[in-house]
Design an enzyme around this catalytic site. Structure first.
Site, PDB file in Angstrom:
ATOM      1  N   GLU A  65       0.929  -1.408  -0.130  1.00  0.00           N
ATOM      2  CA  GLU A  65       0.020  -0.015  -0.138  1.00  0.00           C
ATOM      3  C   GLU A  65       1.145   1.395   0.017  1.00  0.00           C
ATOM      4  O   GLU A  65       0.487   2.106  -0.854  1.00  0.00           O
ATOM      5  CB  GLU A  65      -0.936   0.008   1.056  1.00  0.00           C
ATOM      6  CG  GLU A  65      -2.098  -0.851   1.022  1.00  0.00           C
ATOM      7  CD  GLU A  65      -2.902  -0.963   0.068  1.00  0.00           C
ATOM      8  OE1 GLU A  65      -3.072   0.291  -0.740  1.00  0.00           O
ATOM      9  OE2 GLU A  65      -3.856  -1.932  -0.593  1.00  0.00           O
ATOM     10  N   TYR A 148      -6.421   6.610   3.804  1.00  0.00           N
ATOM     11  CA  TYR A 148      -6.665   5.663   2.945  1.00  0.00           C
ATOM     12  C   TYR A 148      -5.792   4.485   3.171  1.00  0.00           C
ATOM     13  O   TYR A 148      -6.537   3.192   3.192  1.00  0.00           O
ATOM     14  CB  TYR A 148      -6.061   6.352   1.430  1.00  0.00           C
ATOM     15  CG  TYR A 148      -5.646   4.937   0.650  1.00  0.00           C
ATOM     16  CD1 TYR A 148      -6.845   4.311   0.137  1.00  0.00           C
ATOM     17  CD2 TYR A 148      -4.411   4.632   0.311  1.00  0.00           C
ATOM     18  CE1 TYR A 148      -6.439   2.968  -0.581  1.00  0.00           C
ATOM     19  CE2 TYR A 148      -4.249   3.243  -0.212  1.00  0.00           C
ATOM     20  CZ  TYR A 148      -5.212   2.716  -0.755  1.00  0.00           C
ATOM     21  OH  TYR A 148      -5.262   1.509  -1.632  1.00  0.00           O
ATOM     22  N   ASP A 166      -9.592   6.198  -2.288  1.00  0.00           N
ATOM     23  CA  ASP A 166      -8.565   6.345  -2.990  1.00  0.00           C
ATOM     24  C   ASP A 166      -8.958   6.947  -4.371  1.00  0.00           C
ATOM     25  O   ASP A 166     -10.082   7.236  -4.557  1.00  0.00           O
ATOM     26  CB  ASP A 166      -7.716   5.168  -3.289  1.00  0.00           C
ATOM     27  CG  ASP A 166      -8.171   4.144  -4.382  1.00  0.00           C
ATOM     28  OD1 ASP A 166      -9.281   4.249  -4.551  1.00  0.00           O
ATOM     29  OD2 ASP A 166      -7.468   3.878  -5.463  1.00  0.00           O
TER      30      ASP A 166
END
Length: 339
Positions: A65, A148, A166
């Site tokens: 991520e 996020y 996102d």
DNA sequence: GAGGCGTGGGG
DNA sequence: TCCCCAAGCCT
């Protein structure tokens, strides 16, 4: 909450069973239809990415991520594999100097992310016994983990129900439900509320919905030229129904040529290439009568690329000062190196 | 809240 | 070629 129902499916598809509503609680409404359509599509078409595999770890998901923040999947893949092989657990990374993380970051861009990931690993070891925390709140407290990333890790690593927002999801929502070509330049409170309202109540379905919306935005509902022919919910898309109106604003591109960022990047390339500290004077300008290259060819080449920018001494000074302040570089005895 | 922060591929 | 933009975060 007085806005019209967010789902603007064609009337023919609206079938409301007695007692059903149009909230995210499921049922037979248009929203539930979207949920199942996208989740089914994802189960068929999802890309086979390693951080989605059955043997994924929360740490691997977090690393992916962070790497994927502003960096495309194809460039992340090889670096992520190297990281997972070298540092399979947070403790493995935390045990090394942060400069090793920066070097292994390679050319993914925004190297501060590598520094923050290293710092996050240290926090995970110090405060969480070496295991990733499994709540959004605790994740959000880690360096480099914003709203996020915290939601994404909670959902995709721990199977939690979290509102993931996102750039892909924002664009999908803007088109599918808002009828707009692009979302607003910056995330708005209204968008967050809409995303929260759209999230399926069922936990497993909510995870699939988040993943599916992201995937749709990444591979079908793209910013430049969407592939609507391949979209499983094109028939319900408000943007298409409206005749695909153009964006109401023109995105401002980021300045690059001649900026400090460009210089910082060139300096960092030198530091990554160098196995030993590099004399600061070598960054200033080519040394005409120097005895020889300070190190291997890679360093010389990186220095050449820096010099080719024609940066003035004041700007170079500023760029290096910024790198030192950010902890991306260390100076000792007039020489620069990774931390 | 606006701006700063890397990098390279594709339209 | 040039310009956009790719799973944001932090100050």
């Amino acid at each position: 909450m007085s806005r019209k129902a967010p789902v603007t499916a064609p009337a023919a598809t609206r079938r409301r069973a007695p007692g059903s509503d149009e909230t995210a609680s499921g049922g037979t409404g248009a929203l539930a239809h979207l949920h199942t359509e996208l989740a089914d599509w994802f189960s068929r078409e999802a890309r086979d990415l390693p951080w989605r595999a059955g043997d994924r770890t929360p740490w691997g998901v977090l690393v992916s991520e962070v790497m994927l923040q502003q960096t495309p999947v194809v460039r992340v893949l090889p670096v992520w594999r190297e990281w997972m092989e070298r540092w399979p657990n947070p403790a493995d990374l935390a045990a090394e100097p942060s400069g090793e993380a920066v070097r292994a970051w390679g050319r993914l861009g925004y190297p501060r992310r590598a520094l923050r990931l290293h710092a996050a690993a240290a926090v995970i070891v110090a405060e969480h016994g070496g295991e990733l925390p499994d709540t959004e709140e605790a994740l959000r407290a880690l360096p480099g983990v914003g709203s996020y990333t915290a939601a994404a890790v909670a959902a995709f690593a721990f199977g939690r129900r979290a509102t993931v927002v996102d750039t892909n999801i924002r664009r999908v929502h803007a088109r599918l439900l808002g009828g707009e070509a692009l979302p607003a330049p910056a995330l708005t409170a209204a968008e967050q509320r809409r995303a929260a309202a759209l999230l399926p109540e069922d936990t497993a379905l909510s995870v699939a919905w988040n993943a599916a919306a992201m995937e749709l935005g990444a591979v079908v509902c793209t910013a430049r030229s969407p592939r609507c022919a391949a979209c499983p919910v094109a028939a319900e898309c408000a943007w298409r129904a409206a005749g695909e109106p153009p964006p109401t604003y023109t995105p401002r591109g980021q300045a690059w040529h001649g900026t400090d960022r460009q210089v910082r990047g060139a300096v960092m390339a030198v530091l990554r290439a160098a196995e030993h500290p590099v004399a600061r004077v070598l960054f200033e300008a080519p040394v005409p009568g120097a005895a020889g290259p300070p190190a291997g060819g890679a360093v010389t080449a990186a220095l050449g690329r820096l010099h080719a920018l024609g940066t003035g001494p004041d700007q170079l000074e500023r760029a290096v000062a910024g790198l030192l302040a950010d902890g991306l570089a260390v100076e000792e005895a007039g020489r620069l190196r990774l931390p």
